[in-house]
Design a protein around this motif. Structure first.
Motif, PDB file in Angstrom:
ATOM      1  N   HIS A 199       0.842  -1.210   0.000  1.00  0.00           N
ATOM      2  CA  HIS A 199       0.000   0.000   0.000  1.00  0.00           C
ATOM      3  C   HIS A 199       0.874   1.255   0.000  1.00  0.00           C
ATOM      4  CE1 HIS A 199      -3.464   2.545   0.862  1.00  0.00           C
ATOM      5  NE2 HIS A 199      -2.741   3.137   1.806  1.00  0.00           N
ATOM      6  N   VAL A 200       1.862   1.275   0.879  1.00  0.00           N
ATOM      7  CA  VAL A 200       2.771   2.429   0.963  1.00  0.00           C
ATOM      8  C   VAL A 200       3.491   2.623  -0.384  1.00  0.00           C
ATOM      9  CG1 VAL A 200       4.898   3.279   2.059  1.00  0.00           C
ATOM     10  CG2 VAL A 200       3.080   2.277   3.460  1.00  0.00           C
ATOM     11  N   GLN A 201       3.844   1.506  -0.991  1.00  0.00           N
ATOM     12  CA  GLN A 201       4.537   1.583  -2.290  1.00  0.00           C
ATOM     13  C   GLN A 201       3.630   2.210  -3.360  1.00  0.00           C
ATOM     14  OE1 GLN A 201       7.845   1.409  -2.249  1.00  0.00           O
ATOM     15  NE2 GLN A 201       8.054  -0.796  -1.952  1.00  0.00           N
ATOM     16  N   HIS A 202       2.346   1.820  -3.357  1.00  0.00           N
ATOM     17  CA  HIS A 202       1.393   2.432  -4.305  1.00  0.00           C
ATOM     18  C   HIS A 202       1.268   3.930  -4.039  1.00  0.00           C
ATOM     19  CE1 HIS A 202      -0.111  -1.689  -5.193  1.00  0.00           C
ATOM     20  NE2 HIS A 202      -0.520  -1.152  -6.318  1.00  0.00           N
ATOM     21  N   GLU A 203       1.152   4.287  -2.755  1.00  0.00           N
ATOM     22  CA  GLU A 203       0.986   5.697  -2.398  1.00  0.00           C
ATOM     23  C   GLU A 203       2.215   6.509  -2.822  1.00  0.00           C
ATOM     24  OE1 GLU A 203      -2.567   5.774  -1.630  1.00  0.00           O
ATOM     25  OE2 GLU A 203      -1.812   7.359  -0.326  1.00  0.00           O
ATOM     26  N   ASN A 204       3.386   5.942  -2.570  1.00  0.00           N
ATOM     27  CA  ASN A 204       4.618   6.666  -2.911  1.00  0.00           C
ATOM     28  C   ASN A 204       4.744   6.884  -4.420  1.00  0.00           C
ATOM     29  OD1 ASN A 204       5.327   6.849  -0.281  1.00  0.00           O
ATOM     30  ND2 ASN A 204       6.801   5.175  -0.311  1.00  0.00           N
ATOM     31  N   TRP A 205       4.306   5.895  -5.155  1.00  0.00           N
ATOM     32  CA  TRP A 205       4.404   6.010  -6.614  1.00  0.00           C
ATOM     33  C   TRP A 205       3.303   6.904  -7.187  1.00  0.00           C
ATOM     34  CZ3 TRP A 205       2.420   1.699 -10.381  1.00  0.00           C
ATOM     35  CH2 TRP A 205       2.602   2.130 -11.699  1.00  0.00           C
ATOM     36  N   LEU A 206       2.061   6.607  -6.819  1.00  0.00           N
ATOM     37  CA  LEU A 206       0.928   7.211  -7.535  1.00  0.00           C
ATOM     38  C   LEU A 206       0.381   8.494  -6.908  1.00  0.00           C
ATOM     39  CD1 LEU A 206      -0.870   3.840  -8.326  1.00  0.00           C
ATOM     40  CD2 LEU A 206       0.455   5.257  -9.914  1.00  0.00           C
ATOM     41  N   VAL A 207       0.585   8.678  -5.615  1.00  0.00           N
ATOM     42  CA  VAL A 207       0.021   9.863  -4.950  1.00  0.00           C
ATOM     43  C   VAL A 207       1.129  10.845  -4.551  1.00  0.00           C
ATOM     44  CG1 VAL A 207      -1.403  10.688  -3.028  1.00  0.00           C
ATOM     45  CG2 VAL A 207      -1.926   8.492  -4.113  1.00  0.00           C
ATOM     46  N   ASN A 208       2.063  10.382  -3.748  1.00  0.00           N
ATOM     47  CA  ASN A 208       3.116  11.297  -3.278  1.00  0.00           C
ATOM     48  C   ASN A 208       4.181  11.544  -4.342  1.00  0.00           C
ATOM     49  OD1 ASN A 208       1.776  10.999  -0.810  1.00  0.00           O
ATOM     50  ND2 ASN A 208       3.045   9.233  -0.264  1.00  0.00           N
ATOM     51  N   LYS A 209       4.210  10.668  -5.357  1.00  0.00           N
ATOM     52  CA  LYS A 209       5.196  10.774  -6.450  1.00  0.00           C
ATOM     53  C   LYS A 209       6.626  10.820  -5.893  1.00  0.00           C
ATOM     54  CE  LYS A 209       1.747  11.877  -9.442  1.00  0.00           C
ATOM     55  NZ  LYS A 209       1.275  11.108 -10.549  1.00  0.00           N
ATOM     56  N   SER A 210       6.844  10.053  -4.838  1.00  0.00           N
ATOM     57  CA  SER A 210       8.168  10.106  -4.213  1.00  0.00           C
ATOM     58  C   SER A 210       9.042   8.909  -4.568  1.00  0.00           C
ATOM     59  CB  SER A 210       8.014  10.212  -2.690  1.00  0.00           C
ATOM     60  OG  SER A 210       7.279   9.121  -2.206  1.00  0.00           O
ATOM     61  N   THR A 211       8.481   7.962  -5.332  1.00  0.00           N
ATOM     62  CA  THR A 211       9.302   6.820  -5.740  1.00  0.00           C
ATOM     63  C   THR A 211      10.349   7.292  -6.736  1.00  0.00           C
ATOM     64  OG1 THR A 211       7.383   5.389  -5.489  1.00  0.00           O
ATOM     65  CG2 THR A 211       9.194   4.513  -6.794  1.00  0.00           C
ATOM     66  N   GLU A 212      11.535   6.755  -6.576  1.00  0.00           N
ATOM     67  CA  GLU A 212      12.586   7.146  -7.521  1.00  0.00           C
ATOM     68  C   GLU A 212      12.398   6.362  -8.821  1.00  0.00           C
ATOM     69  OE1 GLU A 212      17.271   6.892  -7.930  1.00  0.00           O
ATOM     70  OE2 GLU A 212      16.580   6.997  -5.851  1.00  0.00           O
ATOM     71  N   LEU A 213      11.762   7.008  -9.801  1.00  0.00           N
ATOM     72  CA  LEU A 213      11.465   6.327 -11.061  1.00  0.00           C
ATOM     73  C   LEU A 213      12.589   6.572 -12.058  1.00  0.00           C
ATOM     74  CD1 LEU A 213       7.748   7.514 -11.382  1.00  0.00           C
ATOM     75  CD2 LEU A 213       8.535   5.329 -10.491  1.00  0.00           C
ATOM     76  N   HIS A 214      12.827   5.574 -12.888  1.00  0.00           N
ATOM     77  CA  HIS A 214      13.894   5.732 -13.871  1.00  0.00           C
ATOM     78  C   HIS A 214      13.365   6.176 -15.217  1.00  0.00           C
ATOM     79  CE1 HIS A 214      15.463   3.338 -10.631  1.00  0.00           C
ATOM     80  NE2 HIS A 214      16.654   3.792 -10.979  1.00  0.00           N
ATOM     81  N   PHE A 215      12.050   6.361 -15.300  1.00  0.00           N
ATOM     82  CA  PHE A 215      11.464   6.748 -16.578  1.00  0.00           C
ATOM     83  C   PHE A 215      10.728   8.067 -16.403  1.00  0.00           C
ATOM     84  CE2 PHE A 215      11.736   2.237 -15.998  1.00  0.00           C
ATOM     85  CZ  PHE A 215      12.621   1.925 -17.009  1.00  0.00           C
ATOM     86  N   GLU A 216      11.312   9.116 -16.948  1.00  0.00           N
ATOM     87  CA  GLU A 216      10.778  10.479 -16.802  1.00  0.00           C
ATOM     88  C   GLU A 216       9.290  10.539 -17.146  1.00  0.00           C
ATOM     89  OE1 GLU A 216      11.389  13.651 -15.835  1.00  0.00           O
ATOM     90  OE2 GLU A 216      12.952  12.550 -14.749  1.00  0.00           O
ATOM     91  N   GLN A 217       8.947   9.879 -18.268  1.00  0.00           N
ATOM     92  CA  GLN A 217       7.575   9.941 -18.765  1.00  0.00           C
ATOM     93  C   GLN A 217       6.577   9.452 -17.715  1.00  0.00           C
ATOM     94  OE1 GLN A 217       5.753   6.970 -19.626  1.00  0.00           O
ATOM     95  NE2 GLN A 217       4.001   7.960 -20.594  1.00  0.00           N
ATOM     96  N   LEU A 218       7.012   8.474 -16.928  1.00  0.00           N
ATOM     97  CA  LEU A 218       6.123   7.855 -15.937  1.00  0.00           C
ATOM     98  C   LEU A 218       5.681   8.842 -14.857  1.00  0.00           C
ATOM     99  CD1 LEU A 218       4.882   5.104 -15.472  1.00  0.00           C
ATOM    100  CD2 LEU A 218       6.919   4.444 -14.211  1.00  0.00           C
ATOM    101  N   LYS A 219       6.523   9.834 -14.592  1.00  0.00           N
ATOM    102  CA  LYS A 219       6.188  10.828 -13.554  1.00  0.00           C
ATOM    103  C   LYS A 219       5.026  11.700 -13.997  1.00  0.00           C
ATOM    104  CE  LYS A 219      10.864  10.984 -11.822  1.00  0.00           C
ATOM    105  NZ  LYS A 219      12.171  11.564 -12.008  1.00  0.00           N
ATOM    106  N   ARG A 220       4.844  11.800 -15.304  1.00  0.00           N
ATOM    107  CA  ARG A 220       3.804  12.702 -15.818  1.00  0.00           C
ATOM    108  C   ARG A 220       2.496  11.999 -16.165  1.00  0.00           C
ATOM    109  NH1 ARG A 220       8.570  14.483 -18.427  1.00  0.00           N
ATOM    110  NH2 ARG A 220       8.025  13.266 -20.270  1.00  0.00           N
ATOM    111  N   VAL A 221       2.440  10.687 -15.998  1.00  0.00           N
ATOM    112  CA  VAL A 221       1.219   9.966 -16.378  1.00  0.00           C
ATOM    113  C   VAL A 221       0.075  10.356 -15.422  1.00  0.00           C
ATOM    114  CG1 VAL A 221       0.155   7.686 -16.656  1.00  0.00           C
ATOM    115  CG2 VAL A 221       2.549   8.019 -17.288  1.00  0.00           C
ATOM    116  N   PRO A 222      -1.069  10.796 -15.980  1.00  0.00           N
ATOM    117  CA  PRO A 222      -2.194  11.188 -15.138  1.00  0.00           C
ATOM    118  C   PRO A 222      -2.749   9.998 -14.345  1.00  0.00           C
ATOM    119  CG  PRO A 222      -2.542  11.844 -17.428  1.00  0.00           C
ATOM    120  CD  PRO A 222      -1.354  10.958 -17.412  1.00  0.00           C
ATOM    121  N   VAL A 223      -3.123  10.260 -13.095  1.00  0.00           N
ATOM    122  CA  VAL A 223      -3.630   9.192 -12.227  1.00  0.00           C
ATOM    123  C   VAL A 223      -5.057   9.520 -11.785  1.00  0.00           C
ATOM    124  CG1 VAL A 223      -3.291   7.996 -10.017  1.00  0.00           C
ATOM    125  CG2 VAL A 223      -1.302   8.673 -11.379  1.00  0.00           C
ATOM    126  N   LEU A 224      -5.954   8.573 -11.979  1.00  0.00           N
ATOM    127  CA  LEU A 224      -7.316   8.706 -11.440  1.00  0.00           C
ATOM    128  C   LEU A 224      -7.405   7.803 -10.217  1.00  0.00           C
ATOM    129  CD1 LEU A 224     -10.368   9.550 -11.657  1.00  0.00           C
ATOM    130  CD2 LEU A 224     -10.694   7.460 -12.995  1.00  0.00           C
TER     131      LEU A 224
END
Ligand code: TTP
Length: 251
Positions: A199-224
């Motif tokens: 759950h924390v991992q989902h939140e960090n990625w999709l809500v807080n955007k704090s996961t260290e992503l290696h794909f720039e484009q992924l940071k900009r993907v809209p989330v519903l």
């Protein structure tokens, strides 16, 4: 009774209405992704949902007149099998995401959408990462996983890009209750603590955007973000409410 208002973090690109949108459905184990995916599939022929092939992981053909239940052996001995599991699950995701859209989508009158149940991104940033942090994937395996994952994603960058993510969200305790109710044998020892970590991992990625992503484009993907604590299997009003939130997100 109805679902909360959705939190749309940004809206999908609406300048290209005829382009097929690619969207992934994400959320914790047993939150109800498959049920929701079937709802979406039935809602309109403009949407085509590729269901997650869990059964493929339950019967891996070993070509020795036996089949191996990789999901089962992974849960029984996570240190030994998590890396193997994640390579296999990621390859099945990759195959699904690279498949051409269903032919009926090409002639659909509205906005065509290909929906995937999970993605090559959650394979890495939800599961593989959590299993590494828990010590089930060791440092060497994690380095190897990231190496081939990054390479393949760079090679297929355009074809794997997503235009949106639907995040089905419910408290880990509720996911545990749903998991116990469905009684998938392999998952009988899954603990609340594991679902909390995911759950924390989902939140960090999709809500807080704090996961260290290696794909720039992924940071900009809209989330519903959708409230998945509601009964979207039986309650018609709830169902319609969620579908119309998705429709707004896509249109
Ligand atoms: P889920 O992908 O969460 O599928 P689900 O059937 O639980 O989803 P829902 O109820 O919301 O429809 O996980 C299926 C099983 O596979 C689960 O036990 C977790 C495991 N798994 C991994 O260990 N690693 C992975 O990368 C994925 C995708 C699943």
């Amino acid at each position: 009774r109805g679902a909360r208002q959705p939190r749309v973090h940004t809206a999908p690109d609406k300048d290209k209405p005829s382009r097929i949108l690619r969207v992934s459905l994400e959320g914790n184990i047993a939150v109800g992704k498959s049920t929701f995916a079937k709802l979406l599939n039935a809602a309109t022929k403009d949407w085509d949902v590729a269901l997650e092939p869990v059964s493929k992981w339950q019967s891996v053909d070993t070509s020795q007149e036996t089949v191996s239940n990789l999901l089962d052996i992974m849960y029984r001995d996570p240190q030994r099998w998590s890396y193997t599991f994640q390579t296999f699950s990621c390859m099945s995701r990759m195959r699904t995401q690279l498949q051409p859209p269903a032919t009926h989508l090409l002639g659909s009158g509205g906005q065509p959408v290909q929906v995937f149940e999970r993605s090559v991104y959650s394979d890495r940033y939800i599961f593989a990462l959590t299993l590494f942090e828990m010590g089930c994937i060791n440092a060497t395996e994690w380095a190897v996983y990231q190496n081939w994952h990054s390479f393949l994603l760079e090679q297929f960058a355009q074809r794997l890009e997503l235009e949106g993510i639907i995040y089905l969200k419910a408290p880990p305790q509720m996911c545990l209750e749903r998991l116990q109710r469905r009684g998938r044998d392999e998952e009988k020892d899954v603990k609340l603590d594991y679902l909390e970590k995911l759950h924390v991992q989902h939140e960090n990625w999709l809500v807080n955007k704090s996961t260290e992503l290696h794909f720039e484009q992924l940071k900009r993907v809209p989330v519903l973000e959708l409230d998945a604590t509601v009964d979207f299997e039986k309650d018609k009003e709830v169902k319609n409410n969620l579908i119309s939130q998705v429709r707004n997100f896509f249109s």
